[in-house]
Design an enzyme around this catalytic site. Structure first.
Site, PDB file in Angstrom:
ATOM      1  N   TYR A   1      66.985 117.712  31.585  1.00  0.00           N
ATOM      2  CA  TYR A   1      65.755 117.004  31.262  1.00  0.00           C
ATOM      3  C   TYR A   1      66.099 115.769  30.423  1.00  0.00           C
ATOM      4  CZ  TYR A   1      63.729 121.186  33.261  1.00  0.00           C
ATOM      5  OH  TYR A   1      63.420 122.202  34.123  1.00  0.00           O
TER       6      TYR A   1
ATOM      7  N   ARG B   1      68.127 123.369  21.914  1.00  0.00           N
ATOM      8  CA  ARG B   1      68.780 123.990  23.075  1.00  0.00           C
ATOM      9  C   ARG B   1      69.647 122.954  23.758  1.00  0.00           C
ATOM     10  NH1 ARG B   1      66.799 128.085  27.873  1.00  0.00           N
ATOM     11  NH2 ARG B   1      67.064 129.527  26.158  1.00  0.00           N
TER      12      ARG B   1
END
Length: 780
Positions: free
Chosen positions: A586, A634
């Site tokens: 992403y 993350r």
């Protein structure tokens, strides 16, 4: 041409009928045992074994066999089993010596004998059965033998000429690893399987030792001793400049305490580098690979001879059960491949643990010993407790487990947030929001998992803008209506599942946005109504994906502001923890990877430059996120692709985020590029979390095919992670944590059954339990 062999396609001679003439290339344990079994089952069968060495020649010293393998031998050939049983030395203990402290764990059960003895037993059995053993004779090429014999068994070892000659069919993958090792022997019997660590001025060296001949009144016995170290340590210590005798003498001095000052001896021993062998196919017509020719597994789990013998058992059984040779070879590979793959995964984990041994040297002594014992994931907390309850209880006490408390139910603190247990419901995209608003589905989904007992329940990736959605069904936090819906969910969790923390994961889809819902076509562009995408570089994710717009200075500033606005809303919603999503390809992840960031400005190029924008976003979010509440990040610790993010990069990335105030790093992998090649398997991503934790000291959350409470306990107790995030197990069972407590008979404060569910806190009976016990077998 004179002397040429008439070409016959492999398989023509053996296809469609039983293998009456069999050629075996290689006289190691696997080839010999296959030959003996084939002849025993069909005395009229002609079986010939070619071995280029003399009968008394062998390399290595002791061989360890499991009870499982011995059971198979006993059923298949009691004569061989009886001969082996007379020679075995058995023991139960494992000794681990590190920094002058020895820890002993019992109950493991090993059986070993000398390799030369094993070969002698198999030689005798083959001769008694009428196998033609041809020593000091180089075998003809497998292709030539395939024209004369119905079946050719290539048991010609890790450097298999057969495999090399037919590489286009077998398609081998050979991986050379980072350590050097040498097989030696000591003329006395160790009283346990012994691991000893030597920290030298050149680096860390380790000894693996075990007895293979028992001491008697007239003989001191014997032990295998393997000395291993990283390549760079081996070179720094000067071993390349030593001859064989000097190497042996040097190894004996390094581990003089274990050896009691005794010398080591060699058997044509040399320093080796372990090679993992994997083949896409194990047979080619009527030629079949067996043992190390087909696969290898690192010696630290003692599996090479074991696998070869088990291959022989399976191959002969399949030949016996199938009259058609191709069907038999297909059945053999189908039976053995999953077993071998599982063993190779365990061996790879063990091998990597020893390669990364310096990471663990500063662990508390008993935790270090537990970590070593559970390195391959074949031994776990639960079965180690059965083997040696006293040792395991001592490790638990050192970890801080209150009496009767499994490791997973010990609390863990991040800033002012104390998690009552170490279980995290991993973020999982549900693609079920409408205009970014989470609805009743999200309330039930997250509410059920909050009631299910986990210490921390994470939302799916919550998008910071409409343009930052992955799909039209993705949830967001960019409107007041979305914030109100999230507040309802947070309030439910806090009210109905007190003690459960709720975390929000904020992210932006980047180049992976504007796609169909997962079950309609993962990563496929929408057929209509697409929105423009943003990325660090104008690189489409896949061949059908749209090309994203490269972010300029104004775009970077706008994205930063979107993250901070969403973070303020998240704080107002009452979330206990915020995680910044910098993984899985992403937007922020694509800044970090060199495969997706081709910028030439201050935000591209070196890792430090690629980190700049994700760290700017992190800093901006941390500034508006309440100081008392923790913030995690993350990351994808590897792209699983050539030229992408590496494990070394991941350590640097983790350090950078920690330096900017991250309280923990959630360590995932991959999903950055579509042509990735992940090494899937049980707990396959945890080594990356393990390395980050033990190299940097930063708390980590491990993810990736962690599926059992035993895995969670094992990883925590070994010091490989601080928290464990599970996704699919929580889809299968929303009450996974409650059930883990019930199955371990745990009723303490680390988990709490909702009052409405307490009647179900005991496992239901599933069948009759009052049946008569089996009668004893009485023998005269």
């Amino acid at each position: 041409m004179a002397g040429a062999v008439t070409a016959v396609a492999p398989g023509e001679r053996g296809a469609g009928r039983a293998a009456r003439r069999v050629a075996v290339i290689g006289g190691g344990p696997g080839g010999l045992y296959a030959a003996a079994l084939l002849k025993r089952l069909a005395p009229e069968r002609e079986v010939t074994v070619w071995e280029r060495n003399a009968p008394e020649d062998t390399f290595g010293f002791g061989v360890v066999l499991s009870d499982e393998t011995l059971g198979g031998i006993e059923h298949a050939d009691p004569v061989v089993y009886a001969a082996l049983r007379r020679e075995f030395v058995r023991w139960d203990d494992i000794d681990i010596v590190h920094r002058g402290t020895r820890h002993t764990s019992g109950g493991h059960g090993f059986a070993a004998l000398g390799r030369r003895t094993l070969l002698a037993v198999l030689h005798e059995r083959c001769r008694d059965l009428g196998v033609d053993l041809r020593f000091r004779t180089e075998a003809p090429p497998a292709a030539a033998l395939a024209t004369e014999y119905d079946l050719v068994i290539a048991a010609d070892g890790v450097h298999s000429a057969t495999r090399g000659a037919h590489a286009d069919v077998f398609r081998p993958a050979l991986t050379t690893h980072r350590c050097r090792y040498i097989w030696l022997a000591a003329d006395f019997a160790l009283d346990a399987f012994r691991f000893e660590i030597a920290e030298t001025g050149h680096g860390v060296m380790q000894l693996h030792g075990y007895p293979y001949e028992a001491a008697t009144d007239t003989a001191p016995g014997a032990s295998t001793v393997i000395v291993e170290m990283r390549e760079e340590v081996w070179r720094a210590a000067g071993f390349p400049d030593l001859d064989a005798a000097q190497s042996v003498e040097r190894c004996a001095k390094l581990f003089a305490d274990t050896l009691g000052g005794r010398p080591l001896r060699s058997n044509n021993s040399s320093w080796l580098t372990f090679r993992t062998v994997v083949n896409d196919h194990w047979s080619h017509g009527n030629i079949v690979l067996l043992g190390d020719a087909a696969h290898t597994a690192h010696f630290s789990i003692g599996s090479g001879t074991k696998l070869a013998v088990e291959d022989a058992l399976a191959l002969v059984a399949c030949l016996h059960e199938h009259g058609d040779l191709p069907a038999a070879l297909t059945a053999y590979e189908a039976e053995r491949r999953p077993v071998v793959a599982s063993t190779q995964r365990a061996a790879r984990a063990s091998l990597q643990w020893f390669e990364e041994l310096p990471l663990y040297l500063d662990q508390p002594p008993r935790q270090f010993a537990f970590n070593l014992l559970t390195r391959s994931r074949r031994v776990t907390h639960d079965n180690l407790r059965l083997r040696d309850a006293r040792f395991t209880a001592a490790v638990e006490r050192d970890f801080g487990c209150p009496p009767g408390t499994p490791p997973m139910f010990t609390p863990f603190r991040l800033r002012d947030l104390e998690l009552r247990n170490r279980v995290v419901v991993s973020p999982m995209d549900m693609y079920s929001a409408v205009d970014g608003v989470p609805g009743d589905f999200h309330l039930v989904h997250l509410g059920a998992r909050a009631l299910g007992g986990a210490g921390l329940v994470m939302t799916e990736m919550v998008c910071v803008s409409e343009r930052g959605r992955i799909t039209p069904g993705c949830a967001g936090l960019y409107t007041d209506a979305q914030a109100a819906a999230w507040t309802r969910i947070v309030d439910f969790a806090h009210t109905q599942a007190p003690g459960t923390a709720l975390g929000v994961q904020l992210g932006h889809s980047g180049r992976k946005g504007s796609t169909k819902l997962m079950w309609e076509g993962i990563d496929e562009p929408l057929p209509a109504a697409n929105w423009p995408l943003l990325a660090p570089s104008p690189l489409p994710y896949g061949p059908l994906s749209q090309t994203p717009e490269e972010l300029d200075a104004a775009g970077l500033s706008a994205v930063r502001e979107e993250f901070t606005t969403a973070a303020r809303r998240a704080a107002d919603c009452g979330f206990d923890l915020l995680e910044l999503h910098c993984a899985h390809g992403y937007l922020l992840s694509s800044f970090l990877s060199p495969l997706t960031n081709h910028r030439t400005d201050a935000y591209g190029g070196s890792l430090e430059a690629r980190l700049r924008f994700p760290l700017e976003v992190f800093d901006a979010v941390r500034e508006v996120w309440p100081a008392s509440r923790p913030m995690t990040v993350r990351v994808s610790a590897t792209d699983w692709a050539r030229g992408g993010t590496t494990a070394d990069d991941a350590v640097a990335v983790a350090r950078a985020f920690a330096a900017h105030g991250a309280d923990a790093v959630d360590v995932s992998t991959g999903q950055v590029v579509p042509d990735e090649r992940p090494a899937y398997g049980r707990s396959y991503q945890t080594p990356f979390a393990d390395r980050i934790r033990n190299e940097t000291g930063i708390p980590v959350i491990a993810v990736g095919a962690i599926s059992s409470w035993d895995d969670v306990n094992s990883l925590l107790l070994a010091g490989r992670t601080d928290l464990c995030a599970l996704a699919r197990p929580h889809l299968y069972d929303p009450n996974w944590t409650l059930h883990a407590a019930a199955e371990q008979n745990y009723t303490g404060p680390g988990v709490s059954w909702p009052v409405q569910y307490r009647a179900g806190s005991r496992r239901p009976q599933t069948g009759r339990t009052d049946a008569p016990k089996p009668r004893l077998s009485l023998t005269p």
